[in-house]
Design a protein around this motif. Sequence first.
Motif, PDB file in Angstrom:
ATOM      1  N   ILE A 582      -4.831   9.131  -7.613  1.00 54.83           N
ATOM      2  CA  ILE A 582      -4.191   9.377  -6.322  1.00 54.83           C
ATOM      3  C   ILE A 582      -5.219   9.726  -5.248  1.00 54.83           C
ATOM      4  CG2 ILE A 582      -3.773  11.849  -6.666  1.00 54.83           C
ATOM      5  CD1 ILE A 582      -1.022  11.377  -5.368  1.00 54.83           C
ATOM      6  N   GLN A 583      -6.404  10.244  -5.698  1.00 55.83           N
ATOM      7  CA  GLN A 583      -7.437  10.564  -4.714  1.00 55.83           C
ATOM      8  C   GLN A 583      -7.893   9.317  -3.960  1.00 55.83           C
ATOM      9  OE1 GLN A 583      -7.363  11.664  -7.786  1.00 55.83           O
ATOM     10  NE2 GLN A 583      -7.397  13.933  -7.653  1.00 55.83           N
ATOM     11  N   ASP A 584      -7.982   8.159  -4.672  1.00 57.51           N
ATOM     12  CA  ASP A 584      -8.392   6.927  -4.004  1.00 57.51           C
ATOM     13  C   ASP A 584      -7.355   6.507  -2.974  1.00 57.51           C
ATOM     14  OD1 ASP A 584     -10.539   7.012  -5.687  1.00 57.51           O
ATOM     15  OD2 ASP A 584      -9.828   5.409  -7.015  1.00 57.51           O
ATOM     16  N   ALA A 585      -6.069   6.608  -3.349  1.00 55.70           N
ATOM     17  CA  ALA A 585      -5.005   6.248  -2.419  1.00 55.70           C
ATOM     18  C   ALA A 585      -4.971   7.192  -1.223  1.00 55.70           C
ATOM     19  CB  ALA A 585      -3.667   6.270  -3.143  1.00 55.70           C
ATOM     20  N   LEU A 586      -5.246   8.481  -1.462  1.00 54.56           N
ATOM     21  CA  LEU A 586      -5.276   9.453  -0.367  1.00 54.56           C
ATOM     22  C   LEU A 586      -6.400   9.143   0.613  1.00 54.56           C
ATOM     23  CD1 LEU A 586      -4.517  12.785  -2.263  1.00 54.56           C
ATOM     24  CD2 LEU A 586      -3.203  11.889  -0.337  1.00 54.56           C
ATOM     25  N   ALA A 587      -7.555   8.746   0.071  1.00 54.58           N
ATOM     26  CA  ALA A 587      -8.684   8.400   0.940  1.00 54.58           C
ATOM     27  C   ALA A 587      -8.340   7.206   1.816  1.00 54.58           C
ATOM     28  CB  ALA A 587      -9.917   8.114   0.093  1.00 54.58           C
ATOM     29  N   GLU A 588      -7.692   6.195   1.221  1.00 52.25           N
ATOM     30  CA  GLU A 588      -7.305   5.012   1.993  1.00 52.25           C
ATOM     31  C   GLU A 588      -6.257   5.378   3.045  1.00 52.25           C
ATOM     32  OE1 GLU A 588      -5.732   0.431   1.217  1.00 52.25           O
ATOM     33  OE2 GLU A 588      -6.054   1.790  -0.480  1.00 52.25           O
ATOM     34  N   LEU A 589      -5.310   6.235   2.665  1.00 52.43           N
ATOM     35  CA  LEU A 589      -4.270   6.661   3.597  1.00 52.43           C
ATOM     36  C   LEU A 589      -4.861   7.485   4.741  1.00 52.43           C
ATOM     37  CD1 LEU A 589      -1.178   6.522   3.982  1.00 52.43           C
ATOM     38  CD2 LEU A 589      -1.012   8.679   2.735  1.00 52.43           C
ATOM     39  N   GLU A 590      -5.833   8.326   4.413  1.00 53.86           N
ATOM     40  CA  GLU A 590      -6.477   9.150   5.448  1.00 53.86           C
ATOM     41  C   GLU A 590      -7.227   8.280   6.440  1.00 53.86           C
ATOM     42  OE1 GLU A 590      -9.135  13.240   5.737  1.00 53.86           O
ATOM     43  OE2 GLU A 590      -9.272  11.988   3.933  1.00 53.86           O
ATOM     44  N   GLY A 591      -7.852   7.217   5.940  1.00 56.51           N
ATOM     45  CA  GLY A 591      -8.551   6.299   6.839  1.00 56.51           C
ATOM     46  C   GLY A 591      -7.592   5.636   7.811  1.00 56.51           C
ATOM     47  N   ALA A 592      -6.409   5.249   7.321  1.00 61.53           N
ATOM     48  CA  ALA A 592      -5.417   4.637   8.206  1.00 61.53           C
ATOM     49  C   ALA A 592      -4.939   5.626   9.262  1.00 61.53           C
ATOM     50  CB  ALA A 592      -4.235   4.133   7.381  1.00 61.53           C
ATOM     51  N   LEU A 593      -4.826   6.903   8.876  1.00 65.16           N
ATOM     52  CA  LEU A 593      -4.398   7.914   9.848  1.00 65.16           C
ATOM     53  C   LEU A 593      -5.458   8.131  10.921  1.00 65.16           C
ATOM     54  CD1 LEU A 593      -1.997   8.488   7.960  1.00 65.16           C
ATOM     55  CD2 LEU A 593      -2.459  10.929   8.233  1.00 65.16           C
ATOM     56  N   GLN A 608       1.511   2.874  -3.303  1.00 68.57           N
ATOM     57  CA  GLN A 608       1.249   3.893  -4.313  1.00 68.57           C
ATOM     58  C   GLN A 608       2.539   4.324  -5.010  1.00 68.57           C
ATOM     59  OE1 GLN A 608      -1.578   4.978  -5.388  1.00 68.57           O
ATOM     60  NE2 GLN A 608      -0.916   6.700  -6.678  1.00 68.57           N
ATOM     61  N   ILE A 609       3.628   4.405  -4.220  1.00 63.64           N
ATOM     62  CA  ILE A 609       4.903   4.815  -4.803  1.00 63.64           C
ATOM     63  C   ILE A 609       5.419   3.744  -5.749  1.00 63.64           C
ATOM     64  CG2 ILE A 609       7.331   5.266  -4.266  1.00 63.64           C
ATOM     65  CD1 ILE A 609       6.351   6.603  -1.704  1.00 63.64           C
ATOM     66  N   ARG A 610       5.267   2.469  -5.390  1.00 66.03           N
ATOM     67  CA  ARG A 610       5.730   1.399  -6.274  1.00 66.03           C
ATOM     68  C   ARG A 610       4.999   1.426  -7.609  1.00 66.03           C
ATOM     69  NH1 ARG A 610       6.346  -1.526  -1.372  1.00 66.03           N
ATOM     70  NH2 ARG A 610       4.185  -2.214  -1.430  1.00 66.03           N
ATOM     71  N   GLU A 611       3.702   1.730  -7.568  1.00 72.46           N
ATOM     72  CA  GLU A 611       2.928   1.808  -8.818  1.00 72.46           C
ATOM     73  C   GLU A 611       3.436   2.958  -9.693  1.00 72.46           C
ATOM     74  OE1 GLU A 611      -1.290   1.783  -8.678  1.00 72.46           O
ATOM     75  OE2 GLU A 611      -1.382   0.419  -6.982  1.00 72.46           O
ATOM     76  N   SER A 612       3.625   4.124  -9.079  1.00 76.31           N
ATOM     77  CA  SER A 612       4.070   5.287  -9.865  1.00 76.31           C
ATOM     78  C   SER A 612       5.487   5.086 -10.380  1.00 76.31           C
ATOM     79  CB  SER A 612       3.980   6.563  -9.019  1.00 76.31           C
ATOM     80  OG  SER A 612       4.878   6.497  -7.923  1.00 76.31           O
ATOM     81  N   ASP A 613       6.325   4.405  -9.577  1.00 80.76           N
ATOM     82  CA  ASP A 613       7.701   4.177 -10.005  1.00 80.76           C
ATOM     83  C   ASP A 613       7.770   3.209 -11.181  1.00 80.76           C
ATOM     84  OD1 ASP A 613       8.432   5.841  -8.028  1.00 80.76           O
ATOM     85  OD2 ASP A 613       9.380   4.341  -6.738  1.00 80.76           O
ATOM     86  N   ILE A 614       6.864   2.192 -11.188  1.00 80.51           N
ATOM     87  CA  ILE A 614       6.827   1.253 -12.304  1.00 80.51           C
ATOM     88  C   ILE A 614       6.473   1.989 -13.593  1.00 80.51           C
ATOM     89  CG2 ILE A 614       5.566  -0.692 -13.287  1.00 80.51           C
ATOM     90  CD1 ILE A 614       5.387  -1.808 -10.420  1.00 80.51           C
ATOM     91  N   ILE A 615       5.483   2.887 -13.492  1.00 82.10           N
ATOM     92  CA  ILE A 615       5.069   3.660 -14.673  1.00 82.10           C
ATOM     93  C   ILE A 615       6.196   4.574 -15.138  1.00 82.10           C
ATOM     94  CG2 ILE A 615       3.490   5.458 -15.473  1.00 82.10           C
ATOM     95  CD1 ILE A 615       1.370   4.227 -13.671  1.00 82.10           C
ATOM     96  N   GLU A 616       6.871   5.231 -14.181  1.00 85.94           N
ATOM     97  CA  GLU A 616       7.969   6.136 -14.567  1.00 85.94           C
ATOM     98  C   GLU A 616       9.103   5.344 -15.210  1.00 85.94           C
ATOM     99  OE1 GLU A 616      10.946   9.539 -12.772  1.00 85.94           O
ATOM    100  OE2 GLU A 616       9.230   8.847 -11.602  1.00 85.94           O
TER     101      GLU A 616
END
Length: 620
Positions: A582-593, A608-616
């Motif tokens: 999730i740290q990688d996704a947070l870094a990418e999200l922070e860059g967009a912000l 990121q949510i779609r990936e976590s939802d598939i796993i769940e």
Amino acid sequence: MPRLWKRVILVVFDAFALGFALSASFALRYGQWNPPNTLDQLLIILTGPMVAIPIFIRLGLYRAVIRYLPERAMWTILQAVTLSTVCWVLVVFLSEMAGRGIVPRSVPLLYWAISLLLVGGSRFLAKRLLWASSDAKFREHPIVIYGAGETGVQLAYAIRRDSTQYVLAFVDDNASLHGRDVAGIRVYSPASLPTLINQYGVKEVVLSMPSLSATQRQALVARIGGLGARIRTLPPIGELISGRYLISQIREIDIDELLGRSSVPADRTLLREMIEGKIIMVTGAGGSIGSELCRLIVKWSPQRLVLFEANEFALYQIERELSAVKSHSIVPVLGSITDAANVRHTLNQHQVQVVFHAAAHKHVPLVEANVIEGIRNNVFGTKTVVDAAAESGVESFVLISSDKAVRPTNVMGATKRWAELIVQQRALDVSRANGTQRFCAVRFGNVLGSNGSVVPLFKEQIAKGGPITLTDPEMTRYFMSIHEASELIIQAASLSRGGDVFLLDMGEPVLIKDLAENMIRLAGASIRDQSNPDGDIQIVITGKRPGEKMYEELFYDDATASPTLHPKILRGAGDIVSNRPIQDALAELEGALLQRDEATARRVLFAQIRESDIIEGARN
């Protein structure tokens, strides 16, 4: 006029009235009116008031206020007049034995009847004449009491004594009472309600049956609603004091009373373990959930309660309210959860042990229109508080999540899902390091009356005479009261093992259309539609707003939720992490912000949510 002088006037009047009654009794017996012309005759006349007045005083005839004299006071007057007549007869009998003269046997009976008419009739006549204007004013506000039992009778007496309203009638389901008078008020069948409301201008129906179940109350409201009268109720029987029903205890029916939810008493042990003697911080302390959490926390004697809030006025309001209860343990802190330095300083300075993280932007359309700010506050604000809590050694961290985090279709729900993932990732890190800190999330649906929710909006629209705006007649939502939600949040936190996502049992989902119709009926208005074009308030369908779902979910899969020690709290499936850290996704999200690139921010947020939802989903 002073109360003493009023009593003196009553005593003097009764003395003359009783003397006149005796004189009239002798006149009726002998067929002519002759004033007493001997000492014996004068003494016989004077003994009437002399015997009666002390008895009247002893039985309280001069304590009653004539303006509020109830019909049942006639019974007291009857007792007083009867007793005084008997005592007078005994005095006269003794005087006859002493040779003072003879009194005909019919005179005591005539004296009793005339005295009762003068003493009792004068009081009720004075009440009618002297306060006729007040009675007319009272009758401008007729009400009907639904329920002619003991509760209804006591309520009717209280209204007569303390209110400017007028009880027109009782209505009761018991057929044996129909047509009878209870406490001087006629009892009607429920079928007579429309007639009473239309012919007498009844504006209010008070339910005097506090023991009604939610289902029975809902059926009654459905039956009465729409007749043009507002519906109010007495509180539950446990909230009434010593069976004395005061006018102030009549209140509006809360909409949550009609939802049919079965409440479970809070587990005091779980609450005590989480709060008592602890240093606790609540973020978003001035919001709906945050403020209710604070009100509950102060009742369980925390060592200190830190109120962390970005809204100055909201912080002022909750701090002032709580300080009146626990002035020595309330610490207000003005600041944003995105200010890492302030959050760390607050946690370290006050040595916080428990954090309830309720601060968030939660209004779906507003967050949808302000994506960058929604992500900055809900995602990175949560990360800031979680990181600071982990660094400062906080024992327990509780995220207040939402049912909108399950398969989210809007930015607000997606940001809450990210917040859950951040908390679970931190719990996983603590577990790998063999730490003892507990990080968990509590997920639930809508709370009635919270800021920005549909209930206050509907109330405002009804107060303006409508229309009520409804996005879709088939839309459903889960609802619970703020107080119940707050109790369950704290109890769930006490059950945490770390990394949990707790799910609160919200009961059955409610059609928003049904909610709107019930609120219209409770307001004493009727629904304007094709079948009733002359109704008061119309429901207008506006269509779904951006990001709205037709229905909300609490689970990805109901079968994976496991029970806990509390019947209203369920534990979701185990740790949920994505294949990509999730740290990688947070870094990418922070860059967009930082670039204020809304399109990229949306893409990263939902990817990121779609990936976590598939796993769940695979784990379930």
